[in-house]
Design an enzyme around this catalytic site. Structure first.
Site, PDB file in Angstrom:
ATOM      1  N   ALA A 168      30.483  26.836  27.544  1.00  0.00           N
ATOM      2  CA  ALA A 168      29.810  25.556  27.298  1.00  0.00           C
ATOM      3  C   ALA A 168      28.525  25.363  28.085  1.00  0.00           C
ATOM      4  CB  ALA A 168      30.771  24.406  27.613  1.00  0.00           C
ATOM      5  N   GLY A 200      26.160  27.752  28.494  1.00  0.00           N
ATOM      6  CA  GLY A 200      25.154  28.720  28.068  1.00  0.00           C
ATOM      7  C   GLY A 200      24.107  28.134  27.151  1.00  0.00           C
ATOM      8  N   ASP A 251      33.352  27.251  31.310  1.00  0.00           N
ATOM      9  CA  ASP A 251      32.430  28.360  31.464  1.00  0.00           C
ATOM     10  C   ASP A 251      32.681  28.994  32.830  1.00  0.00           C
ATOM     11  OD1 ASP A 251      30.273  30.176  31.088  1.00  0.00           O
ATOM     12  OD2 ASP A 251      29.163  28.650  29.971  1.00  0.00           O
ATOM     13  N   ARG A 282      22.427  43.134  17.485  1.00  0.00           N
ATOM     14  CA  ARG A 282      23.697  42.519  17.841  1.00  0.00           C
ATOM     15  C   ARG A 282      24.700  43.570  18.312  1.00  0.00           C
ATOM     16  NH1 ARG A 282      21.816  39.137  13.678  1.00  0.00           N
ATOM     17  NH2 ARG A 282      21.923  36.923  14.186  1.00  0.00           N
ATOM     18  N   ASN A 319      30.027  41.681  25.293  1.00  0.00           N
ATOM     19  CA  ASN A 319      30.591  40.531  24.591  1.00  0.00           C
ATOM     20  C   ASN A 319      31.994  40.795  24.058  1.00  0.00           C
ATOM     21  OD1 ASN A 319      28.315  39.128  25.188  1.00  0.00           O
ATOM     22  ND2 ASN A 319      27.545  38.975  23.117  1.00  0.00           N
ATOM     23  N   SER A 354      30.204  34.141  19.305  1.00  0.00           N
ATOM     24  CA  SER A 354      29.773  35.272  20.132  1.00  0.00           C
ATOM     25  C   SER A 354      29.484  36.496  19.273  1.00  0.00           C
ATOM     26  CB  SER A 354      30.857  35.617  21.151  1.00  0.00           C
ATOM     27  OG  SER A 354      31.251  34.488  21.895  1.00  0.00           O
ATOM     28  N   ASP A 390      23.064  31.549   8.843  1.00  0.00           N
ATOM     29  CA  ASP A 390      22.440  32.364   7.790  1.00  0.00           C
ATOM     30  C   ASP A 390      22.090  31.508   6.577  1.00  0.00           C
ATOM     31  OD1 ASP A 390      22.799  34.640   9.394  1.00  0.00           O
ATOM     32  OD2 ASP A 390      24.831  34.918   8.634  1.00  0.00           O
ATOM     33  N   ARG A 416      19.121  29.186   7.549  1.00  0.00           N
ATOM     34  CA  ARG A 416      17.849  29.909   7.486  1.00  0.00           C
ATOM     35  C   ARG A 416      17.434  30.191   6.038  1.00  0.00           C
ATOM     36  NH1 ARG A 416      19.467  33.978  12.345  1.00  0.00           N
ATOM     37  NH2 ARG A 416      18.382  32.917  14.046  1.00  0.00           N
ATOM     38  N   HIS A 432      27.318  38.966   9.487  1.00  0.00           N
ATOM     39  CA  HIS A 432      26.409  38.135  10.285  1.00  0.00           C
ATOM     40  C   HIS A 432      25.489  38.996  11.159  1.00  0.00           C
ATOM     41  CE1 HIS A 432      24.911  34.575  12.231  1.00  0.00           C
ATOM     42  NE2 HIS A 432      25.393  34.906  13.414  1.00  0.00           N
TER      43      HIS A 432
END
Length: 339
Positions: A31, A33, A56, A110, A117, A141, A173, A176, A200
């Site tokens: 929370a 970040g 966090d 990614r 991650n 994430s 996505d 955008r 994604h």
């Protein structure tokens, strides 16, 4: 009218009285970040949220104290980085949103984020499976194509996996794709809703312009598709390596959370794109896929088929499925090798 109430929008305000009678605890893991802070702010403004738990590895109590001053009815509490605090933050949560992780840097894909991650998501998934096994879990994430399977494998190992309650957030996505077509066509972006399927990241993101009645050709089409697929890179470059797509992603995460809450609280015909366990391409080894999904009180109600495609879109989908299969297998393999 207060600024906070103005931010809620007319539709949300109409839902205020009904939703306020229903207790909905939402927990944000990560929370403090770049995504977590604006996401938590937007959730504080949502009248469907009665309790907001923020966790966090640092600064979560401070973020909670800050947004806790906002004059909406939800209670906010921040939790420090201990296992007992994490357990308490998760207990009783209806929805758990996980934006935790490191951001992309210039030139980073990614997939480059994977090892760091993947470990973060695995550990938070373990905590969620123990403390909130019935929660709907939203994975932000990156890389989502792999972190959703990681979360599923963790839940399976603990005997609490429900495919209807695990979601990869791909809403950005669609946001955008809709924004970019409005720029080309001179339309109101809020009126656009371009269908986007697949995954994604990069080539796994497949915008289906034809299903919204649009047709682009040649360089215009290639440029549009590339911008939708690699819009995140545009943000990373514009921020000079100092950040990634945090604010737009926070908005997308808040929108998807709102949709889940609407469906949980009885609203019908709530349809959002999301990356879930899907039957659509399972025969090709693609066990997770993003498409339009009808949401209900228990999560996934119905997975919509992709529908009719142009030859160009079919080519994009074929490339997507090849990459996506590898991304999913990578996530499953990670958990097996790093339980």
């Amino acid at each position: 009218m207060s600024f906070a109430r103005q931010m809620l929008g007319a539709t949300q305000r109409r839902a205020f009285s009904a939703s306020a009678r229903q207790a909905s605890k939402v927990t944000v893991l990560g929370a403090a970040g770049g995504i977590g802070q604006p996401l938590s702010l937007l959730l504080k403004l949502n009248p469907r949220v009665s309790k907001l738990a923020l966790y966090d590895i640092r600064l979560a109590p401070g973020v909670a104290a800050d947004i806790g001053h906002i004059n909406t009815k939800s209670e906010v509490k921040g939790y420090d980085a201990t296992q007992s605090a994490l357990h308490e933050a998760l207990e009783g949560a209806e929805i758990v949103v996980i934006p935790a992780g490191v951001p992309r840097k210039p030139g980073m894909t990614r997939d480059d984020l994977f090892n760091t991650n993947a470990s973060i998501v695995r550990d938070l998934a373990k905590a969620t499976a123990d403390a909130a096994p019935n929660a709907k879990v939203l994975i932000i994430s990156n890389p989502v194509n792999s972190t959703v399977p990681i979360t599923a494998e963790v839940f399976k190992s603990k005997g609490v996996y429900d495919p209807k309650k695990l979601f990869g957030v791909t809403t950005l996505d669609v946001v955008r794709a809709s924004r970019f077509i409005s720029e080309l066509k001179g339309t109101d972006p809020s009126d656009e809703k371009i269908t986007v399927v697949g995954g994604h990241s990069g080539a796994t993101i497949v915008p289906l312009l034809s299903q919204s009645g649009y047709s682009l050709e040649g360089e215009k089409l290639d440029s549009y598709v590339h911008r939708v697929q690699f819009g995140g890179d545009e943000v990373v470059q514009a921020k000079g390596g100092a950040g990634s797509a945090t604010l737009s992603m926070a908005m997308a995460g808040a929108r998807f959370t709102e949709s889940l809450l609407k469906a949980s609280q009885g609203e019908k015909n709530v349809i959002e794109p999301t990356f879930v366990e899907s039957h659509l391409y399972k025969d090709q080894g693609v066990t997770y896929f993003a498409s339009n999904v009808e949401l209900g009180p228990n999560g996934v109600e119905k997975i919509h088929p992709v529908g009719k495609l142009t030859a160009h879109e079919q080519g994009l989908l074929d490339a997507c499925l090849k990459d996506l299969k590898g991304n999913i297998e990578k996530g499953v393999k990670f958990v097996k090798e790093n339980p």
